[in-house]
Motif scaffolding. Structure first.
Motif, PDB file in Angstrom:
ATOM      1  N   CYS A 199       0.853  -1.192   0.000  1.00 55.73           N
ATOM      2  CA  CYS A 199       0.000   0.000   0.000  1.00 55.73           C
ATOM      3  C   CYS A 199       0.889   1.243   0.000  1.00 55.73           C
ATOM      4  O   CYS A 199       1.728   1.399   0.879  1.00 55.73           O
ATOM      5  CB  CYS A 199      -0.916  -0.014   1.224  1.00 55.73           C
ATOM      6  N   HIS A 241      -7.054  -0.844  -0.158  1.00 53.25           N
ATOM      7  CA  HIS A 241      -6.496  -1.518   1.016  1.00 53.25           C
ATOM      8  C   HIS A 241      -7.643  -1.710   2.014  1.00 53.25           C
ATOM      9  O   HIS A 241      -7.712  -1.084   3.067  1.00 53.25           O
ATOM     10  CB  HIS A 241      -5.361  -0.669   1.607  1.00 53.25           C
ATOM     11  N   CYS A 284       0.162   3.464   3.570  1.00 48.89           N
ATOM     12  CA  CYS A 284       0.628   3.055   4.891  1.00 48.89           C
ATOM     13  C   CYS A 284       1.864   2.175   4.815  1.00 48.89           C
ATOM     14  O   CYS A 284       2.412   1.783   5.848  1.00 48.89           O
ATOM     15  CB  CYS A 284      -0.503   2.395   5.680  1.00 48.89           C
ATOM     16  N   CYS A 343      -5.764   0.542   5.695  1.00 49.27           N
ATOM     17  CA  CYS A 343      -6.095   1.961   5.842  1.00 49.27           C
ATOM     18  C   CYS A 343      -7.375   2.319   5.091  1.00 49.27           C
ATOM     19  O   CYS A 343      -7.909   3.407   5.259  1.00 49.27           O
ATOM     20  CB  CYS A 343      -4.933   2.822   5.356  1.00 49.27           C
TER      21      CYS A 343
END
Ligand SMILES: Cc1cc2nc3c(=O)[nH]c(=O)nc-3n(C[C@H](O)[C@H](O)[C@H](O)COP(=O)(O)OP(=O)(O)OC[C@H]3O[C@@H](n4cnc5c(N)ncnc54)[C@H](O)[C@@H]3O)c2cc1C
Ligand SMILES: [Zn+2]
Lengths: 414, 107
Positions: free
Chosen positions: B6, B58, B9, B62
């Protein structure tokens, strides 16, 4: 071609089985044909067969990049049913199912069609309503289906757990003449019959280009040289986008992986096909005793013909509640196929921007059951330029907003 | 199993943590567009056998949307980048070209 019969078996038994012929020839490609079909899966072979049988067109080549039936036709879980909601689907799938009934006799090849009965379980109230609606629609369409209560489900499927806490069985949509057939045999039977009519089935030959002139196809380029044709049929399932691109047009199709698995063989315990669409699992028992289990598709584009473990886990986790017996089974094999999904999850049997080029694709997760009907309709479309069975499946429907919305009807389709 | 990092994050997330969202960089057509434009926005997809640019979310992390470059024939992942990008970043394109010399480039 020597016909298969009980006498042939007796004759061969007396001479060490040395007299069996090859089921089909392995010819060199000629430089030109009236019709070239790309893709020797069930749909391509059936198209060729009905071109010959119904329209007398036999100067035909079926070109296959691998081996015939090695695509999705040889990878599917062989469920055959015609209990669809929308009229165009019910018509073509029921045509296919009814052709399956006599296909072994027609082809003189045992395709092992087994109309053992098929249940689509309702495990939510939403499904109960949906399937009752389908039963009514099927009645109007002349497709024999009925709604059955949980007790009847239990009677037909003794190994089922109908009062699972999470997915109770609230009833089922039952098609008594649905069932299964031997997938390879369907491809082989059609191939043998096509070869017998003088058609060339050319394996290990990949189509790499489409030649056209003034909006008409003139032929194809292949790994074994150029082949001219007067009409072209593209029937390549997961690779439809690639071959369409060669012909210069785009399709509303995306390729994703669908997978299945089989268990170790066990004694006969289930003589019907059961589909559980809420949990995306379906199961039948093969003649060898294996439990044949199909699951969901990947959500992303994929050409790898592999499955993914989390889908197996998801499918089995859910099926175990409904079929506790499978929790102790060892799974033997798992495999994937690349299925061609359209925007409305219904197939495309269509003319294309090139005048003499036709396409048959988009059968996605559910086209094995359709093979005879699809071939029938595609042959008619290619021979006459119009086919009542195919009429609603033209690809202009996406532009016109005239979808054949079956994914909503079935939750998952196969 | 597919693993994507991701870009927000930095978590290396595997398939079950992610939700696929289809082809990236689609140009949206709405009222006032031609039938052709609208049809192709709704249904025509590149669906390449090879390098592909996609949207992912995601979902169990997140929760943000991001974009990824991936090979559909091998499942190799070339990289991920933020959803706000108009087109794939130049470094990513260069990295893909280095790995796939025959690739015709981002179109
Ligand atoms: C795991 C799984 C389970 C399924 N379960 C069911 C089920 O229970 N019931 C059901 O009805 N359906 C099911 N299906 C769907 C069904 O298998 C397909 O819809 C059907 O087999 C498609 O047949 P086809 O002839 O169109 O394609 P295929 O059998 O895939 O044939 C296409 C052929 O085209 C060839 N080809 C591709 N590109 C080229 C090229 N450039 N040149 C030459 N040849 C080319 C390929 O090699 C292939 O052999 C399932 C599918 C999968 C993957
Ligand atoms: Zn994140």
């Amino acid at each position: 071609m020597k016909r298969y019969s009980v006498f042939a078996i007796a004759r061969e038994a007396l001479r060490y089985h040395e007299g069996w012929e090859r089921a089909w020839r392995a010819p060199q490609p000629k430089s030109a044909y009236d019709v070239v079909i790309v893709g020797a899966g069930g749909h391509g072979l059936a198209t060729a067969y009905y071109l010959g049988k119904n329209f007398g067109i036999t100067n035909v080549a079926v070109i296959e990049k691998g081996w015939l039936g090695g695509g999705n036709t040889g990878r599917n879980t062989t469920i055959i049913r015609s209990n669809y909601l929308q009229d165009p689907s019910a018509a073509i799938y029921e045509k296919a199912r009814s052709l399956y009934e006599t296909l072994s006799q027609d082809l003189n090849y045992n395709v092992m069609f087994s109309p053992r009965g098929l249940l689509m379980l309702a495990q939510t109230h939403h499904e109960v309503r949906g399937y009752l609606r389908t039963v009514h629609a099927n009645t109007l369409q002349g497709v024999a289906t009925e709604w059955i209560e949980p007790a009847k489900v239990k009677e037909l499927v003794p190994i089922i757990n109908i009062d699972g806490p999470r997915y109770p069985v609230l009833g089922a949509l039952y098609q008594a003449r649905g069932g299964t057939a031997r997938h390879d045999a369907v491809a082989w039977g059609y191939a043998r019959a096509c070869s017998d009519m003088g058609m060339d089935i050319i394996q290990q030959c990949e189509v790499t280009g489409v030649r056209s002139e003034g909006g008409q196809v003139t032929g194809v380029e292949t790994t074994r040289g150029a082949i001219a044709c007067k009409k072209l049929g593209i029937v390549v399932a997961g690779h439809s986008g690639q071959v369409a691109e060669m012909a210069g047009f785009r399709l509303p199709v995306e390729a994703v992986a669908l997978q299945a698995l089989v268990s170790e063989p066990i004694k006969p315990c289930m003589d019907v096909v059961v589909m559980a669409n809420t949990v995306h699992g379906y199961m039948s028992q093969s003649d060898k005793g294996e439990m044949v289990i199909g699951g969901g598709t990947d959500g992303f584009n994929n050409f790898t013909q592999r499955g993914s473990f989390q889908h197996i886990e998801e499918t089995l986790r859910a099926l175990i509640e409904t079929f506790p017996i499978i929790s102790r089974l060892k799974m033997l094999r798992q495999w994937g196929g690349i299925v061609d999904m359209t925007g409305d999850r219904s197939p495309i049997i269509s003319k294309t921007p090139l005048g003499n080029c036709f396409i048959n694709c988009g059968w996605g997760t559910g086209g094995f059951k359709a093979i005879p009907g699809s071939g029938w309709a595609m042959a008619e479309l290619m021979a006459k330029g119009h086919s009542p069975l195919a009429a609603d499946f033209g690809m202009e429907r996406f532009r016109e907003g005239r979808f054949i919305d079956e994914s909503v009807a079935a939750g998952v389709a196969h | 199993m597919l693993t994507l990092t991701c870009p927000y994050c930095g978590v290396k997330a595997e398939e079950t943590e992610l939700a696929p969202g289809g082809e990236a960089h689609l140009k949206r057509f709405g009222p006032g567009s031609t039938d052709d434009e609208y049809e192709s926005y709704m249904f025509a997809r590149k669906n390449p056998k090879g390098v592909h640019f996609e949207r992912w979310r995601h979902a169990y992390g997140c929760g943000k949307w991001f974009l990824a470059a991936r090979c559909t024939a091998t499942l190799e992942v070339f990289g991920t980048y933020p959803a706000q990008s108009k087109e794939p970043p130049a470094e990513l394109i260069a990295a893909i070209k280095a790995k796939r010399p025959g690739w015709e480039g981002y179109k």
